[in-house]
Design a protein around this motif. Sequence first.
Motif, short mmCIF file in Angstrom:
data_model
loop_
_atom_site.label_atom_id
_atom_site.label_comp_id
_atom_site.label_asym_id
_atom_site.label_seq_id
_atom_site.Cartn_x
_atom_site.Cartn_y
_atom_site.Cartn_z
N THR A 132 0.83 -1.20 0.00
CA THR A 132 0.00 0.00 0.00
C THR A 132 0.87 1.25 0.00
O THR A 132 0.60 2.20 -0.75
N VAL A 133 1.91 1.28 0.83
CA VAL A 133 2.81 2.43 0.88
C VAL A 133 3.44 2.66 -0.49
O VAL A 133 3.49 3.78 -0.99
N LEU A 134 3.92 1.60 -1.12
CA LEU A 134 4.56 1.73 -2.43
C LEU A 134 3.57 2.25 -3.47
O LEU A 134 3.92 3.13 -4.27
N ALA A 135 2.35 1.75 -3.46
CA ALA A 135 1.35 2.23 -4.42
C ALA A 135 1.02 3.71 -4.17
O ALA A 135 0.93 4.49 -5.12
N ARG A 136 0.86 4.08 -2.92
CA ARG A 136 0.51 5.47 -2.58
C ARG A 136 1.60 6.47 -2.95
O ARG A 136 1.33 7.64 -3.15
N THR A 137 2.83 6.00 -3.01
CA THR A 137 3.95 6.89 -3.27
C THR A 137 4.45 6.81 -4.71
O THR A 137 5.50 7.38 -5.03
N GLY A 138 3.68 6.15 -5.57
CA GLY A 138 3.97 6.18 -7.00
C GLY A 138 4.81 5.05 -7.56
O GLY A 138 5.11 5.04 -8.75
N GLU A 140 5.66 1.61 -9.24
CA GLU A 140 4.95 0.76 -10.20
C GLU A 140 5.45 -0.67 -10.07
O GLU A 140 6.66 -0.90 -9.97
N PRO A 141 4.54 -1.65 -10.13
CA PRO A 141 4.98 -3.05 -10.09
C PRO A 141 5.86 -3.36 -11.30
O PRO A 141 5.55 -2.93 -12.42
N LEU A 142 6.92 -4.09 -11.07
CA LEU A 142 7.86 -4.43 -12.13
C LEU A 142 7.77 -5.91 -12.48
O LEU A 142 7.63 -6.27 -13.64
N GLU A 143 7.86 -6.77 -11.45
CA GLU A 143 7.80 -8.20 -11.69
C GLU A 143 7.49 -8.94 -10.40
O GLU A 143 7.80 -8.46 -9.31
N ASP A 144 6.88 -10.09 -10.53
CA ASP A 144 6.65 -10.96 -9.39
C ASP A 144 7.86 -11.87 -9.22
O ASP A 144 8.45 -12.32 -10.21
N VAL A 145 8.22 -12.10 -7.97
CA VAL A 145 9.41 -12.89 -7.64
C VAL A 145 9.11 -13.76 -6.42
O VAL A 145 8.06 -13.59 -5.78
#
Length: 167
Positions: A132-138, A140-145
Amino acid sequence: MTSISRLRPDHAEALLAFERENRAYFAASISDRGDDYFAAFAERHRELLAEQDAGLHHFHLIEEDDGGILGRINLVGVRDGSAELGYRIAEKAAGRGLATWAVQRVCVLAVEEYRLTALRAETTLDNTGSRTVLARTGFEPLEDVMFGDRPGRRYVLDLSGGAPPVR
């Protein structure tokens, strides 16, 4: 008032107390640092400061007015204009928007002070708070690992146009 400070030698005692107080809380969602981390803390603190002085990393503490530590927020592995973002928030301060606030401020530092053009981050999929923090601060998803046996995701934030606006 809460503030972000660059890691300094005189932070050692308060930082060690923060890590000890929150050890079990952190270990519930990320790998435990292990007993050696605490036993050799003073030496490791000096090593981190030397690496910071060499420009390899930018370490920060989230502090209360009284000098108590509410969290850490770091930019590590600085190279080619980018770094990896990492943070941990004290259990007593979790869920109040502190991580989002701190990431936003560190993004400004990344652009204005450290001249970075991109940040990377990663978290496990079960860490809803960090996602949530990462989404709120802009970010972007890069890859699933996979992180061991736990599914996760890597993220990126382009800072070439400046720090993202506060959302």
